[in-house]
Every structure is written in structure tokens, then in C-alpha cells.
Design a protein around this motif. Structure first.
Motif, PDB file in Angstrom:
ATOM      1  N   PRO A  17      33.641 -83.012 -58.755  1.00 19.98           N
ATOM      2  CA  PRO A  17      32.926 -83.571 -57.598  1.00 19.98           C
ATOM      3  C   PRO A  17      32.735 -82.555 -56.469  1.00 19.98           C
ATOM      4  N   ALA A  18      33.783 -81.785 -56.191  1.00 21.52           N
ATOM      5  CA  ALA A  18      33.684 -80.784 -55.121  1.00 21.52           C
ATOM      6  C   ALA A  18      32.677 -79.705 -55.491  1.00 21.52           C
ATOM      7  N   LEU A  19      32.689 -79.269 -56.749  1.00 19.06           N
ATOM      8  CA  LEU A  19      31.747 -78.247 -57.184  1.00 19.06           C
ATOM      9  C   LEU A  19      30.314 -78.759 -57.100  1.00 19.06           C
ATOM     10  N   PHE A  20      30.128 -80.026 -57.420  1.00 19.82           N
ATOM     11  CA  PHE A  20      28.787 -80.612 -57.350  1.00 19.82           C
ATOM     12  C   PHE A  20      28.290 -80.645 -55.907  1.00 19.82           C
ATOM     13  N   VAL A  21      29.142 -81.052 -54.980  1.00 15.65           N
ATOM     14  CA  VAL A  21      28.757 -81.094 -53.562  1.00 15.65           C
ATOM     15  C   VAL A  21      28.418 -79.691 -53.061  1.00 15.65           C
ATOM     16  N   ILE A  22      29.257 -78.713 -53.424  1.00 12.39           N
ATOM     17  CA  ILE A  22      28.986 -77.328 -53.020  1.00 12.39           C
ATOM     18  C   ILE A  22      27.642 -76.860 -53.580  1.00 12.39           C
ATOM     19  N   SER A  23      27.379 -77.229 -54.838  1.00 10.62           N
ATOM     20  CA  SER A  23      26.120 -76.845 -55.471  1.00 10.62           C
ATOM     21  C   SER A  23      24.927 -77.457 -54.743  1.00 10.62           C
ATOM     22  N   LEU A  24      25.056 -78.716 -54.334  1.00 11.22           N
ATOM     23  CA  LEU A  24      23.977 -79.362 -53.588  1.00 11.22           C
ATOM     24  C   LEU A  24      23.738 -78.667 -52.249  1.00 11.22           C
TER      25      LEU A  24
END
Length: 409
Positions: A17-24
Motif C-alpha cells: 500500500p505504501a509503495l502504491f501511494v508513493i508511486s501515485l
């Protein structure tokens, strides 16, 4: 080593989830801070072109504000313009932002469908889907899809929904409508034939015919122009020899130094690709729907005169199939997946584009021409690998192994 791998996998899933938010966040920064991050040239063509639909000059329209060296025409069937037509009533920045959000959501849906089609396992949950979406966002196909405001991820989603569904009429309708928007999804009809879904294949043709009939009924002049004059005109779509074109014809043309067209060289190469794809399909179990869909879709990408790098969204579900599908434990599966992920995350065509003096120039140094064939080489390697490895691991009786997952109803 296996315990270390499992531990690393658990760590990645926990951080998904954290990686996805950073990617966004990084994607938003890319969109607003890079020169082409939000030019949305193709979305402009969809929206501005469709606005001309009822004025009678849809196929005379070109968009050149961001592409002065190649004014972009509207190249899709008139039914696509009917679908896009309502968008021109909205402020374009609103359309662009909503399109980007919808594109990312569609990629996540594609990942979830791919997970469901390869069956259950530790990498079949929501966190794994977020992780695959995070990676997928930075593959070249998705980067350019988001930069240009392209439609391809939605077409991939429709094809996967069609493959996932057990309802013949729904599957056929999804593919027929997708083909009405852009002709290339019609290749999914071969998937239905490969899976012996005769009713779905037939109804996909009926649904496509309905889109054509609607087009002639509502915008007869545009439909007549498209289906009698423009259909099959590759030159109108773009420069065949540009490194952005990763089709078989594009790769061969760059190596030859001239457009090979659909002459003897292309015919021989296409026959090799089709033979390899057929042998690959023959080794897949009948229940391996994602594997079959990937083979069929990659055939379409190779055989099409032009397959821009943003057309290759199928790399994401293909990578999921390689890593988690029925052949994931076979030798070479991770090597092949790694090849595709490295090539697309680096963006080989994007890097090589800086070395082509013009998108119209075909001739180039051999090292660059060969490097520009990475998608074609990877596709042929994929087919050959499936044909060889699949034959070794397929159970006696070939394509009749027990189903890992059934179509949803």
C-alpha cells in the motif's frame, strides 16, 4: 534460498500500500513537471476529433499543437467517435484528470482479473494487486498511455472481462464493442475459437457488425469514408519505421532500412511467428485462459502493421502469468519475466527515440535497429519458451488438465 525469497515476498506485500501511494505521488509529479507528462495528445484527438463527428469532417481533423512534425488524425472507426463524443462537452482538464484516474483504476482491475485467472495463492490478494499495479504504472506501455491519454488499457480490460465471463453473450458483446472502438481487439475472437467458445466468437462478430450498422445509421458519411477508404491504411496511422512501432513490420523495416510492407520478408517472418504461437497454444492446458489470451493478444501486437509501445499493456498480465501461472515453476519463467520487466521499465524504445533524427527515417545503424527489436524478440522467445517448456510440464492428455479457475458468471 526459498525461505529468503518467501521472506522478501512477505516484506514486499506488507509494503505494497505504501509503495502504491508513493508511486501515485511520483506519477502526479511526472504529470505536472515533465514536458510531455500531461500533453494527452491522443486524448485531444479523441475529444476534439469526435466533436467534429456531426459536421462531416471527422477524418479531415488533425491535432498538431504538440506534434507539429506529425499532425495526428482521428484513426479509429466512427463508432469510437460516437463513444467519445460526450466528452467534448466537458472542460478538457477535467476530462484529462478523470481519464488518468480511470486509467490507473483500469490497470488495477486488469491485475485483479489476471490474478483470478491464474488461481489462488499467496500472490492472489489485494496487496499483491497493488504491488503489480505499482510496477505496471512504470512500464513503458503504461507511462506512455498516461502521457498520451490513450485508450488501450480499457480495451485490454474489456478483453479480459470477456475471457473471465462464462456468459457467451456478454463475452461476445464486450469484444464486439471493443473492436467497434478500435479494430485490434477483434483478435480476441481467436481466443474464443481456441477455447471452443463458438457462441461467444459468433456473437462478437454480431456485436461488431452492430457497431458498424449504428455508425452507418447515425453518421453514414464518416462510416463510408472509413470503411471504404481509410481501413487498413497504415501510413495514415503513423510512421512504420519509427522505433515507437514495436510490431513485427516495424522491427523488420528498421533492420532492412526500408519499409518491408507486407511483402515476402514480412510474410516469412509472420509465418514463423504464427507457427511458434500455434505450437505454444497447443501446449497450454485448456483451462489456462490467461495463457491462451496472452498468446493470442501478442500475436495481434506482432502481426498488426503498427503496434506503438503504448499498445503493449498486455505485458502486465503476461508478467503475472509468467510469475504466478501454471508454468511459473518451469525453468526460465522468471528470466523471461525479468527480460520483459527490464525492457519495459527502462523503456528501450523511449531511449532509442533520442537517436532517431526523425520519426519518418527508417534507416539507422545496425546496433540501434537490432536494439529496436526487443519487443519482437521477446515475443518470439515467449512463444518458443511456452512451446518447449509447456510440452515438458503438461500432464498426459495435453490440454485436459483439471481447471485451476472457472469463468465467473
Amino acid at each position: 534460498m526459498s525461505e529468503v525469497r518467501r521472506s522478501a515476498g512477505r516484506t514486499l506485500l506488507a509494503a505494497a500500500p505504501a509503495l502504491f501511494v508513493i508511486s501515485l505521488i511520483l506519477r502526479v509529479v511526472w504529470t505536472v513537471a515533465t514536458p510531455n507528462g500531461s500533453n494527452w495528445v491522443d486524448l485531444h484527438v479523441y475529444v476534439d476529433g469526435s466533436a467534429r463527428l456531426f459536421s462531416g469532417d471527422l477524418y479531415d481533423f488533425t491535432y498538431s499543437e504538440e506534434t507539429p512534425d506529425f499532425p495526428l488524425p482521428f484513426t479509429y472507426p466512427p463508432f469510437a467517435a460516437l463513444v467519445f463524443y460526450p466528452l467534448h462537452f466537458l472542460p478538457f482538464p477535467v476530462v484529462g484528470a478523470a481519464w488518468m484516474i480511470a486509467t490507473i483504476a483500469a490497470l488495477y482491475a486488469v491485475v485483479r482479473l489476471a490474478q483470478g485467472m491464474v488461481g489462488s495463492g499467496p500472490w492472489s490478494g489485494h496487496r499483491a494487486a497493488l504491488l503489480w499495479t505499482t510496477v505496471g504504472l512504470w512500464t513503458e506501455s503504461m507511462r506512455t498511455t498516461l502521457d498520451y491519454g490513450q485508450v488501450n488499457v480499457f480495451l485490454v480490460l474489456l478483453a479480459m472481462l470477456a475471457a473471465r465471463s462464462a456468459r457467451w453473450w456478454l463475452s461476445g458483446a464486450l469484444v464486439g464493442v471493443a473492436a467497434g472502438v478500435k479494430l485490434t481487439p477483434a483478435i480476441t475472437g481467436l481466443y474464443f475459437l481456441a477455447q471452443r467458445r463458438w457462441a461467444a466468437a459468433a456473437f462478437s462478430a454480431v456485436a461488431f457488425a452492430a457497431t458498424v450498422a449504428i455508425s452507418f445509421l447515425l453518421v453514414g458519411s464518416a462510416a463510408t469514408t472509413y470503411f471504404t477508404t481509410l481501413l487498413g491504411d497504415a501510413d495514415r496511422i503513423g510512421p512504420v519505421g519509427s522505433v515507437w512501432n514495436q510490431s513485427l513490420r516495424g522491427a523488420l523495416s528498421r533492420v532492412a532500412g526500408q519499409d518491408v510492407g507486407q511483402g515476402p520478408v514480412w510474410l516469412v517472418a509472420a509465418a514463423v511467428v504464427l507457427a511458434a504461437a500455434f505450437l505454444a497454444w497447443r501446449t497450454l492446458a485448456r483451462d489456462d485462459r490467461l495463457g491462451t489470451l496472452v498468446v493470442v493478444s501478442f500475436v495481434g501486437l506482432m502481426i498488426s502493421p503498427i503496434s506503438w509501445s503504448h499498445h503493449w499493456v498486455w505485458v502486465v498480465p503476461m508478467s503475472i502469468w509468467l510469475m504466478h501461472g501454471p508454468l511459473s515453476g518451469a525453468p526460465g519463467a522468471r528470466v523471461l519475466a525479468g527480460y520483459w520487466l527490464v525492457v519495459t521499465l527502462i523503456g528501450v524504445p523511449w531511449i532509442l527515440s533520442f537517436e532517431q533524427p526523425s520519426i519518418w527515417d527508417i534507416s539507422r545503424p545496425w546496433p540501434l535497429a537490432l536494439a529496436g527489436s526487443v519487443y519482437a524478440v521477446g515475443t518470439l522467445a515467449l512463444f518458443v519458451w511456452i512451446a518447449v517448456v509447456g510440452r515438458r510440464v503438461t500432464s498426459p492428455g495435453g490440454r485436459s488438465r483439471p481447471r485451476a479457475g472457472r469463468p465467473s458468471r
